[in-house]
Design a protein around this motif. Structure first.
Motif, PDB file in Angstrom:
ATOM      1  N   UNK A 340       0.822  -1.213   0.000  1.00  0.00           N
ATOM      2  CA  UNK A 340       0.000   0.000   0.000  1.00  0.00           C
ATOM      3  C   UNK A 340       0.856   1.263   0.000  1.00  0.00           C
ATOM      4  N   UNK A 341       1.889   1.282   0.833  1.00  0.00           N
ATOM      5  CA  UNK A 341       2.746   2.478   0.884  1.00  0.00           C
ATOM      6  C   UNK A 341       3.540   2.629  -0.412  1.00  0.00           C
ATOM      7  N   UNK A 342       4.000   1.514  -0.966  1.00  0.00           N
ATOM      8  CA  UNK A 342       4.706   1.545  -2.254  1.00  0.00           C
ATOM      9  C   UNK A 342       3.795   2.112  -3.341  1.00  0.00           C
ATOM     10  N   UNK A 343       2.581   1.612  -3.410  1.00  0.00           N
ATOM     11  CA  UNK A 343       1.611   2.050  -4.413  1.00  0.00           C
ATOM     12  C   UNK A 343       1.368   3.551  -4.316  1.00  0.00           C
ATOM     13  N   UNK A 344       1.117   4.023  -3.114  1.00  0.00           N
ATOM     14  CA  UNK A 344       0.824   5.447  -2.933  1.00  0.00           C
ATOM     15  C   UNK A 344       2.030   6.310  -3.280  1.00  0.00           C
ATOM     16  N   UNK A 345       3.206   5.936  -2.783  1.00  0.00           N
ATOM     17  CA  UNK A 345       4.396   6.762  -2.969  1.00  0.00           C
ATOM     18  C   UNK A 345       4.784   6.865  -4.442  1.00  0.00           C
ATOM     19  N   UNK A 346       4.783   5.745  -5.154  1.00  0.00           N
ATOM     20  CA  UNK A 346       5.177   5.765  -6.559  1.00  0.00           C
ATOM     21  C   UNK A 346       4.162   6.544  -7.391  1.00  0.00           C
TER      22      UNK A 346
END
Length: 460
Positions: A340-346
């Motif tokens: 989830x954090x990867x998805x949002x940040x990218x």
């Protein structure tokens, strides 16, 4: 970048030697007095988001919802903005902008161990990949005073994260040479101290005027053209000394608070469940979730200021290491904790690049050191796998909205032409330089040999 202090304390010889070496991860002022940077440079930057631990292709960019039981994707899948292409359901924002991504489904690292390949390994001459770029561009970006090569760890943006012990030397320079080592802010070294000197500004200016007088005598030397080149790099060295550009790029308090808030990924730190079951690793997972957004923001700021290659490293051996063995999360919980954090940040990084008109100037590369096994283990995890790994790129001139290659039905191997780190390195180098011109420069023979490998077709 140098801070001047008015003080009566004299600067001893050692102090001037420190000033001369200026500790930018191996960078020295003398390294600025190098060959001119000719027309083979493309003026682009690279951000390499290294997914330490090995992300699963099944639950990210190449799901297999119709594969047999024991192999099929463990999370749900969702449609993307590309017809017929699905992602794992932990990536909702990236699925909406899949038409802006380049997805490679036949990439293999040929590596199944926890290390820092392909950032550092045999394919990079045992040097940090950014050091290859630094060898081409020079250790300092001309006209900006910015270090070409930088590495960012979570503690560069967060003070409350666990420091990891990832294997491998991220600052290795191998056959490239120590002058091209990465700049690592917040690494706990003497960098900030080395960039301070108790010398009054007027005394520094006096020395510059004296240098100018000596240079005036040099106008009559026989090799006048060479003297002019040296003059220009002396000017660049002085610019590095007095510029605050590096410090400003690293200072997120200078960024629009609304932009910082959009990048912030702390909201994705789970409050319960997997933390109790994985006490030994919970600091690693929360560290990734807390920091990844701001690390990408910091990368954009560094590249915007002139940096040429930024590696983002989680600093933890097993962030994407979903064995489900008590030491590591299983696949489902892992994708909740990390995906989830990867998805949002990218997704936020891509939106920010577009808003600033930087999409063609900054290449984003996302991959890890390996992929995960087709067969799910008895703990609901997937183990190390060298034969297939997810790879996603955006910007920097690569073709958007494409899916390169296909995997087999069980998601274990390429079903089409396989691509490897040599192809990826060649693709990245071609983003920052013109191979035909590089081949004409004798001092870049090492880089030229790396460019003999084909880039991943269909990207450039």
């Amino acid at each position: 970048m140098l801070t001047f202090h008015d003080s009566s304390r004299r600067v001893d010889r050692r102090g001037f030697l420190t000033l001369g070496s200026l500790g930018l991860g191996g960078l020295s002022l003398s390294s600025l007095l190098a060959d001119e940077r000719p027309s083979y440079l493309a003026g682009k930057s690279v951000v390499f988001l290294f997914q330490q631990g090995g992300p699963s292709q099944f639950e990210t960019f190449d799901p297999k919802p119709d594969a047999p039981d024991g192999i099929r994707t463990l999370t749900g899948t969702i449609p993307t903005s590309l017809p017929g292409v699905r992602f794992g359901d932990s990536l909702p924002r990236l699925s909406e902008i899949a038409h802006k991504l380049a997805i490679v489904r036949s990439f293999q690292t040929n590596n199944a161990g926890h290390n820092i390949q392909p950032i550092v390994g045999p394919d990079t001459l045992q040097a940090n990949m950014g050091s290859l770029v630094s060898r081409v561009l020079g250790p300092v970006r001309e006209g900006t005073g910015m270090p070409t090569n930088a590495v960012l760890f979570p503690h560069a943006v967060c003070t409350d994260v666990t420091r990891g012990s990832a294997r491998g030397d991220i600052s290795a320079t191998g056959a490239i040479g120590a002058s091209f080592a990465p700049f690592i802010p917040g690494a706990g070294g003497n960098l900030q101290n080395d960039m301070r000197m108790t010398l009054p500004r007027d005394r520094f200016d006096d020395r510059q005027r004296l240098l100018s007088e000596f240079n005036r005598l040099g106008q009559h030397v026989e090799h006048r053209d060479q003297a002019m080149v040296i003059d220009r790099f002396q000017e660049q060295a002085q610019q590095l000394l007095v510029s605050n550009r590096v410090a400003q790029a690293l200072d997120l308090s200078l960024e629009d608070p609304r932009v910082v808030a959009r990048y912030d990924t702390r909201r994705f730190v789970p409050a319960h469940g997997w933390q109790r079951a994985n006490r030994g690793r919970k600091g690693y997972y929360s560290g990734q979730a807390k920091s990844i957004g701001k690390l990408l923001l910091l990368s954009r700021r560094l590249c915007e200021a002139g940096c040429g290659f930024v590696t983002i490293h989680a600093d933890y051996e097993g962030v994407w290491d979903f064995h489900g063995d008590g030491e590591n999360l299983n696949v489902v919980d892992g994708m909740q904790a990390i995906g989830r954090s990867f998805d949002h940040a990218v997704a936020e990084f891509i939106a920010d690049l577009e808003a600033r008109g930087l999409s063609d100037k900054i290449l984003l590369v996302c991959c890890g050191e390996m992929g995960r096994t087709p067969r799910i283990n008895r703990n609901g995890g997937r183990d190390h796998w060298p034969k297939l790994a997810p790879l996603v790129l955006h910007g920097g001139g690569v073709r958007a909205g494409c899916v390169i290659g296909q995997s087999t039905r069980d998601g274990g191997e390429p079903a089409t032409e396989p691509y490897n780190p040599q192809n990826l390195i060649s693709t990245i180098l071609r983003t920052v330089c013109d191979p035909a011109q590089v081949r004409l420069v004798p001092r870049l023979a090492q880089i030229s040999r790396l460019l003999e490998h084909d880039p991943i077709p269909g990207l450039l």
